[in-house]
Design a protein around this motif. Structure first.
Motif, PDB file in Angstrom:
ATOM      1  N   ARG A   1       0.849  -1.185   0.000  1.00 21.40           N
ATOM      2  CA  ARG A   1       0.000   0.000   0.000  1.00 21.40           C
ATOM      3  C   ARG A   1       0.883   1.232   0.000  1.00 21.40           C
ATOM      4  O   ARG A   1       1.670   1.431   0.930  1.00 21.40           O
ATOM      5  CB  ARG A   1      -0.899   0.020   1.228  1.00 21.40           C
ATOM      6  N   LEU A   2       0.748   2.023  -1.028  1.00 20.74           N
ATOM      7  CA  LEU A   2       1.490   3.268  -1.122  1.00 20.74           C
ATOM      8  C   LEU A   2       0.646   4.418  -0.585  1.00 20.74           C
ATOM      9  O   LEU A   2      -0.586   4.419  -0.715  1.00 20.74           O
ATOM     10  CB  LEU A   2       1.878   3.567  -2.568  1.00 20.74           C
ATOM     11  N   SER A   3       1.326   5.388  -0.001  1.00 26.53           N
ATOM     12  CA  SER A   3       0.661   6.592   0.487  1.00 26.53           C
ATOM     13  C   SER A   3       1.366   7.819  -0.080  1.00 26.53           C
ATOM     14  O   SER A   3       2.565   7.778  -0.353  1.00 26.53           O
ATOM     15  CB  SER A   3       0.701   6.653   2.013  1.00 26.53           C
ATOM     16  N   CYS A   4       0.619   8.893  -0.230  1.00 30.51           N
ATOM     17  CA  CYS A   4       1.180  10.165  -0.686  1.00 30.51           C
ATOM     18  C   CYS A   4       0.540  11.276   0.126  1.00 30.51           C
ATOM     19  O   CYS A   4      -0.670  11.503   0.028  1.00 30.51           O
ATOM     20  CB  CYS A   4       0.921  10.363  -2.168  1.00 30.51           C
ATOM     21  N   ALA A   5       1.347  11.961   0.908  1.00 29.47           N
ATOM     22  CA  ALA A   5       0.871  13.092   1.692  1.00 29.47           C
ATOM     23  C   ALA A   5       1.121  14.379   0.913  1.00 29.47           C
ATOM     24  O   ALA A   5       2.197  14.568   0.343  1.00 29.47           O
ATOM     25  CB  ALA A   5       1.594  13.140   3.033  1.00 29.47           C
ATOM     26  N   ALA A   6       0.112  15.228   0.902  1.00 28.77           N
ATOM     27  CA  ALA A   6       0.218  16.482   0.154  1.00 28.77           C
ATOM     28  C   ALA A   6      -0.253  17.643   1.023  1.00 28.77           C
ATOM     29  O   ALA A   6      -1.038  17.443   1.951  1.00 28.77           O
ATOM     30  CB  ALA A   6      -0.634  16.410  -1.115  1.00 28.77           C
ATOM     31  N   PRO A   7       0.218  18.847   0.720  1.00 32.23           N
ATOM     32  CA  PRO A   7      -0.289  20.022   1.450  1.00 32.23           C
ATOM     33  C   PRO A   7      -1.792  20.177   1.223  1.00 32.23           C
ATOM     34  O   PRO A   7      -2.292  19.946   0.123  1.00 32.23           O
ATOM     35  CB  PRO A   7       0.488  21.184   0.834  1.00 32.23           C
ATOM     36  N   ALA A   8      -2.488  20.575   2.269  1.00 30.69           N
ATOM     37  CA  ALA A   8      -3.937  20.708   2.165  1.00 30.69           C
ATOM     38  C   ALA A   8      -4.341  21.684   1.068  1.00 30.69           C
ATOM     39  O   ALA A   8      -5.352  21.477   0.381  1.00 30.69           O
ATOM     40  CB  ALA A   8      -4.495  21.165   3.510  1.00 30.69           C
ATOM     41  N   SER A   9      -3.563  22.725   0.885  1.00 29.98           N
ATOM     42  CA  SER A   9      -3.896  23.750  -0.114  1.00 29.98           C
ATOM     43  C   SER A   9      -3.885  23.191  -1.528  1.00 29.98           C
ATOM     44  O   SER A   9      -4.534  23.739  -2.420  1.00 29.98           O
ATOM     45  CB  SER A   9      -2.912  24.913  -0.005  1.00 29.98           C
ATOM     46  N   ILE A  10      -3.131  22.133  -1.720  1.00 32.84           N
ATOM     47  CA  ILE A  10      -3.051  21.497  -3.033  1.00 32.84           C
ATOM     48  C   ILE A  10      -4.039  20.337  -3.132  1.00 32.84           C
ATOM     49  O   ILE A  10      -4.793  20.205  -4.090  1.00 32.84           O
ATOM     50  CB  ILE A  10      -1.625  20.983  -3.306  1.00 32.84           C
TER      51      ILE A  10
ATOM     52  N   ARG B   1      -8.572   8.344  -1.982  1.00 32.24           N
ATOM     53  CA  ARG B   1      -8.076   9.576  -1.379  1.00 32.24           C
ATOM     54  C   ARG B   1      -8.834   9.836  -0.091  1.00 32.24           C
ATOM     55  O   ARG B   1     -10.041   9.605  -0.012  1.00 32.24           O
ATOM     56  CB  ARG B   1      -8.189  10.751  -2.347  1.00 32.24           C
ATOM     57  N   ASP B   2      -8.101  10.309   0.911  1.00 25.50           N
ATOM     58  CA  ASP B   2      -8.696  10.682   2.186  1.00 25.50           C
ATOM     59  C   ASP B   2      -8.567  12.194   2.304  1.00 25.50           C
ATOM     60  O   ASP B   2      -7.490  12.696   2.633  1.00 25.50           O
ATOM     61  CB  ASP B   2      -7.987   9.961   3.334  1.00 25.50           C
ATOM     62  N   ASP B   3      -9.637  12.899   2.028  1.00 26.76           N
ATOM     63  CA  ASP B   3      -9.578  14.352   2.019  1.00 26.76           C
ATOM     64  C   ASP B   3      -9.361  14.923   3.421  1.00 26.76           C
ATOM     65  O   ASP B   3      -8.829  16.021   3.564  1.00 26.76           O
ATOM     66  CB  ASP B   3     -10.850  14.930   1.414  1.00 26.76           C
ATOM     67  N   ALA B   4      -9.740  14.194   4.443  1.00 23.91           N
ATOM     68  CA  ALA B   4      -9.529  14.672   5.813  1.00 23.91           C
ATOM     69  C   ALA B   4      -8.055  14.620   6.202  1.00 23.91           C
ATOM     70  O   ALA B   4      -7.597  15.420   7.016  1.00 23.91           O
ATOM     71  CB  ALA B   4     -10.352  13.847   6.785  1.00 23.91           C
ATOM     72  N   LYS B   5      -7.324  13.676   5.599  1.00 20.16           N
ATOM     73  CA  LYS B   5      -5.906  13.509   5.923  1.00 20.16           C
ATOM     74  C   LYS B   5      -4.998  14.046   4.823  1.00 20.16           C
ATOM     75  O   LYS B   5      -3.774  13.954   4.932  1.00 20.16           O
ATOM     76  CB  LYS B   5      -5.591  12.037   6.161  1.00 20.16           C
ATOM     77  N   ASN B   6      -5.601  14.559   3.748  1.00 18.93           N
ATOM     78  CA  ASN B   6      -4.806  15.056   2.612  1.00 18.93           C
ATOM     79  C   ASN B   6      -3.828  14.003   2.116  1.00 18.93           C
ATOM     80  O   ASN B   6      -2.648  14.289   1.848  1.00 18.93           O
ATOM     81  CB  ASN B   6      -4.066  16.334   3.000  1.00 18.93           C
ATOM     82  N   THR B   7      -4.318  12.793   2.004  1.00 21.49           N
ATOM     83  CA  THR B   7      -3.468  11.663   1.649  1.00 21.49           C
ATOM     84  C   THR B   7      -4.104  10.839   0.533  1.00 21.49           C
ATOM     85  O   THR B   7      -5.312  10.583   0.555  1.00 21.49           O
ATOM     86  CB  THR B   7      -3.215  10.769   2.875  1.00 21.49           C
ATOM     87  N   LEU B   8      -3.262  10.451  -0.389  1.00 19.39           N
ATOM     88  CA  LEU B   8      -3.648   9.596  -1.500  1.00 19.39           C
ATOM     89  C   LEU B   8      -3.077   8.212  -1.251  1.00 19.39           C
ATOM     90  O   LEU B   8      -1.960   8.093  -0.742  1.00 19.39           O
ATOM     91  CB  LEU B   8      -3.080  10.166  -2.802  1.00 19.39           C
TER      92      LEU B   8
END
Length: 115
Positions: free
Chosen positions: A19-28, A71-78
């Motif tokens: 399982r891959l994860s990608c954390a991104a800035p909330a603004s993006i 995608r988890d919009d609450a965690k800003n993570t894909l």
């Protein structure tokens, strides 16, 4: 400098899962279509899967039925759940965010599938 940070890559035997994860800035993250791409040695970067802010999903033909993007919009993570992995899935996997004419990439995480 926008940073997308991938994690979860590694070495796995054929038939296994990662399982891959990608954390991104909330603004993006909140206003971007997100996706996973991969690049194998000597090959061009190719689409793995994308998901837009409305939840519409598109998969590359080679991963349909085996990989699941979410995608988890609450965690800003894909996420990318990869099952039934094959040696042909060996590549560096990149996270991507797109918004209009702007595009951002992570540094990539390596996935190696042994036979």
């Amino acid at each position: 400098q926008v940073q997308l940070v991938e994690s979860g890559g590694g070495l796995v035997q054929a038939g296994g899962s990662l399982r891959l994860s990608c954390a991104a800035p909330a603004s993006i993250f909140s206003s971007s279509a997100m996706g996973w791409y991969r690049q194998a040695p000597g090959k061009q970067r190719e689409l793995v899967a994308t998901i837009n802010i409305g939840g519409y999903i598109n998969y590359g033909n080679s991963v349909k039925g085996r990989f699941t993007i979410s995608r988890d919009d609450a965690k800003n993570t894909l996420y990318l759940q990869m099952n039934s992995l094959k040696p042909g899935d060996t590549a560096v996997y990149y996270c991507n965010a797109e918004r209009g004419f702007a595009s951002w990439w992570g540094p990539g995480t390596r996935v190696t599938v042994s036979s």
